[in-house]
Design a protein around this motif. Structure first.
Motif, PDB file in Angstrom:
ATOM      1  N   UNK A  28      20.471 -27.765  -5.505  1.00 23.92           N
ATOM      2  CA  UNK A  28      19.295 -27.585  -4.666  1.00 23.92           C
ATOM      3  C   UNK A  28      18.106 -27.609  -5.601  1.00 23.92           C
ATOM      4  N   UNK A  29      17.120 -28.446  -5.256  1.00 21.00           N
ATOM      5  CA  UNK A  29      16.001 -28.707  -6.149  1.00 21.00           C
ATOM      6  C   UNK A  29      14.673 -28.571  -5.425  1.00 21.00           C
ATOM      7  N   UNK A  30      13.670 -28.215  -6.196  1.00 19.81           N
ATOM      8  CA  UNK A  30      12.300 -28.222  -5.714  1.00 19.81           C
ATOM      9  C   UNK A  30      11.503 -29.025  -6.731  1.00 19.81           C
ATOM     10  N   UNK A  31      10.814 -30.044  -6.253  1.00 18.93           N
ATOM     11  CA  UNK A  31      10.056 -30.940  -7.142  1.00 18.93           C
ATOM     12  C   UNK A  31      10.951 -31.485  -8.256  1.00 18.93           C
ATOM     13  N   UNK A  32      12.180 -31.862  -7.901  1.00 21.43           N
ATOM     14  CA  UNK A  32      13.180 -32.454  -8.803  1.00 21.43           C
ATOM     15  C   UNK A  32      13.767 -31.480  -9.823  1.00 21.43           C
ATOM     16  N   UNK A  33      13.390 -30.204  -9.766  1.00 13.85           N
ATOM     17  CA  UNK A  33      13.924 -29.208 -10.694  1.00 13.85           C
ATOM     18  C   UNK A  33      14.996 -28.376  -9.988  1.00 13.85           C
ATOM     19  N   UNK A  34      16.143 -28.239 -10.625  1.00 12.99           N
ATOM     20  CA  UNK A  34      17.257 -27.484 -10.043  1.00 12.99           C
ATOM     21  C   UNK A  34      16.972 -25.989 -10.134  1.00 12.99           C
ATOM     22  N   UNK A  35      17.139 -25.293  -8.993  1.00 18.08           N
ATOM     23  CA  UNK A  35      17.058 -23.833  -9.014  1.00 18.08           C
ATOM     24  C   UNK A  35      18.398 -23.205  -8.650  1.00 18.08           C
ATOM     25  N   UNK A  36      19.325 -24.012  -8.094  1.00 14.46           N
ATOM     26  CA  UNK A  36      20.649 -23.479  -7.744  1.00 14.46           C
ATOM     27  C   UNK A  36      21.650 -24.618  -7.629  1.00 14.46           C
ATOM     28  N   UNK A  37      22.904 -24.299  -7.965  1.00 12.16           N
ATOM     29  CA  UNK A  37      24.008 -25.230  -7.744  1.00 12.16           C
ATOM     30  C   UNK A  37      25.151 -24.458  -7.089  1.00 12.16           C
ATOM     31  N   UNK A  38      26.057 -25.224  -6.485  1.00 13.08           N
ATOM     32  CA  UNK A  38      27.242 -24.624  -5.881  1.00 13.08           C
ATOM     33  C   UNK A  38      28.468 -25.369  -6.374  1.00 13.08           C
ATOM     34  N   UNK A  39      29.443 -24.615  -6.865  1.00 16.67           N
ATOM     35  CA  UNK A  39      30.714 -25.158  -7.352  1.00 16.67           C
ATOM     36  C   UNK A  39      31.785 -24.821  -6.321  1.00 16.67           C
ATOM     37  N   UNK A  40      32.166 -25.793  -5.460  1.00 15.65           N
ATOM     38  CA  UNK A  40      33.131 -25.489  -4.402  1.00 15.65           C
ATOM     39  C   UNK A  40      34.525 -25.145  -4.923  1.00 15.65           C
ATOM     40  N   UNK A  41      34.896 -25.718  -6.058  1.00 15.84           N
ATOM     41  CA  UNK A  41      36.225 -25.465  -6.610  1.00 15.84           C
ATOM     42  C   UNK A  41      36.395 -23.992  -6.992  1.00 15.84           C
ATOM     43  N   UNK A  42      35.383 -23.412  -7.625  1.00 17.19           N
ATOM     44  CA  UNK A  42      35.449 -22.025  -8.088  1.00 17.19           C
ATOM     45  C   UNK A  42      34.726 -21.044  -7.177  1.00 17.19           C
ATOM     46  N   UNK A  43      34.095 -21.556  -6.119  1.00 21.12           N
ATOM     47  CA  UNK A  43      33.352 -20.744  -5.157  1.00 21.12           C
ATOM     48  C   UNK A  43      32.314 -19.858  -5.863  1.00 21.12           C
ATOM     49  N   UNK A  44      31.520 -20.536  -6.714  1.00 17.53           N
ATOM     50  CA  UNK A  44      30.461 -19.854  -7.452  1.00 17.53           C
ATOM     51  C   UNK A  44      29.161 -20.617  -7.301  1.00 17.53           C
ATOM     52  N   UNK A  45      28.100 -19.860  -7.236  1.00 12.22           N
ATOM     53  CA  UNK A  45      26.763 -20.433  -7.298  1.00 12.22           C
ATOM     54  C   UNK A  45      26.222 -20.172  -8.687  1.00 12.22           C
ATOM     55  N   UNK A  46      25.333 -21.028  -9.124  1.00  9.40           N
ATOM     56  CA  UNK A  46      24.611 -20.813 -10.367  1.00  9.40           C
ATOM     57  C   UNK A  46      23.135 -20.924 -10.028  1.00  9.40           C
ATOM     58  N   UNK A  47      22.360 -19.933 -10.449  1.00  8.71           N
ATOM     59  CA  UNK A  47      20.938 -19.921 -10.147  1.00  8.71           C
ATOM     60  C   UNK A  47      20.133 -19.738 -11.426  1.00  8.71           C
ATOM     61  N   UNK A  48      18.879 -20.188 -11.391  1.00  6.23           N
ATOM     62  CA  UNK A  48      17.985 -20.086 -12.550  1.00  6.23           C
ATOM     63  C   UNK A  48      17.064 -18.890 -12.354  1.00  6.23           C
ATOM     64  N   UNK A  49      17.167 -17.921 -13.255  1.00 10.49           N
ATOM     65  CA  UNK A  49      16.338 -16.721 -13.200  1.00 10.49           C
ATOM     66  C   UNK A  49      15.583 -16.545 -14.511  1.00 10.49           C
ATOM     67  N   UNK A  50      14.547 -15.727 -14.464  1.00 12.40           N
ATOM     68  CA  UNK A  50      13.899 -15.321 -15.709  1.00 12.40           C
ATOM     69  C   UNK A  50      14.844 -14.350 -16.420  1.00 12.40           C
ATOM     70  N   UNK A  51      14.584 -14.086 -17.673  1.00 11.95           N
ATOM     71  CA  UNK A  51      15.429 -13.157 -18.433  1.00 11.95           C
ATOM     72  C   UNK A  51      15.426 -11.766 -17.793  1.00 11.95           C
ATOM     73  N   UNK A  52      14.265 -11.319 -17.362  1.00 12.50           N
ATOM     74  CA  UNK A  52      14.152  -9.988 -16.738  1.00 12.50           C
ATOM     75  C   UNK A  52      14.904  -9.951 -15.412  1.00 12.50           C
TER      76      UNK A  52
END
Length: 116
Positions: A28-52
């Motif tokens: 899932x992207x906004x302005x071509x930049x990925x902020x989240x992905x979904x891995x159906x095989x492992x049923x995990x999402x990956x999201x981009x957060x700040x360090x804090x």
């Protein structure tokens, strides 16, 4: 538990989001930049957060949210166990990820709508 359908519905509700393939995952992207992905095989999402934000979300009970265990994790990429995460926590995390990556104008619009 959060399903891919509810994930997709929430992600696409944000302004200017597109859904595109990303290797074997869905991104899932906004302005071509990925902020989240979904891995159906492992049923995990990956999201981009700040360090804090990564530290805050990773401290949630149950260890369902945690940094990716490599250099990507040090850049804010964070995994979410979709079968174990509470829907409200997931909504907050995905919204935060969107606002981290989106242009300020779009992020402010989402934050404003969330507070109404």
């Amino acid at each position: 538990m959060v399903t891919i359908d509810s994930f997709r519905q929430l992600a696409l509700s944000f302004p200017e989001v597109t859904e595109e393939p990303h290797f074997e995952k869905t991104s899932f992207r906004v302005k071509k930049k990925i902020f989240a992905t979904y891995d159906p095989k492992n049923k995990k999402a990956s999201i981009k957060l700040s360090e804090i934000d990564q530290d805050v979300f990773s401290s949630s009970p149950g260890k369902t949210i945690y940094p990716v265990d490599n250099k990507w994790g040090k850049q804010g990429w964070t995994l979410i166990e979709m079968e174990n995460v509470h829907p409200d926590l997931f909504t907050d995390a995905l919204t935060t990820a969107y606002c981290e990556v989106a242009p300020i104008k779009l992020a402010d619009e989402v934050r404003r709508n969330k507070n109404e």
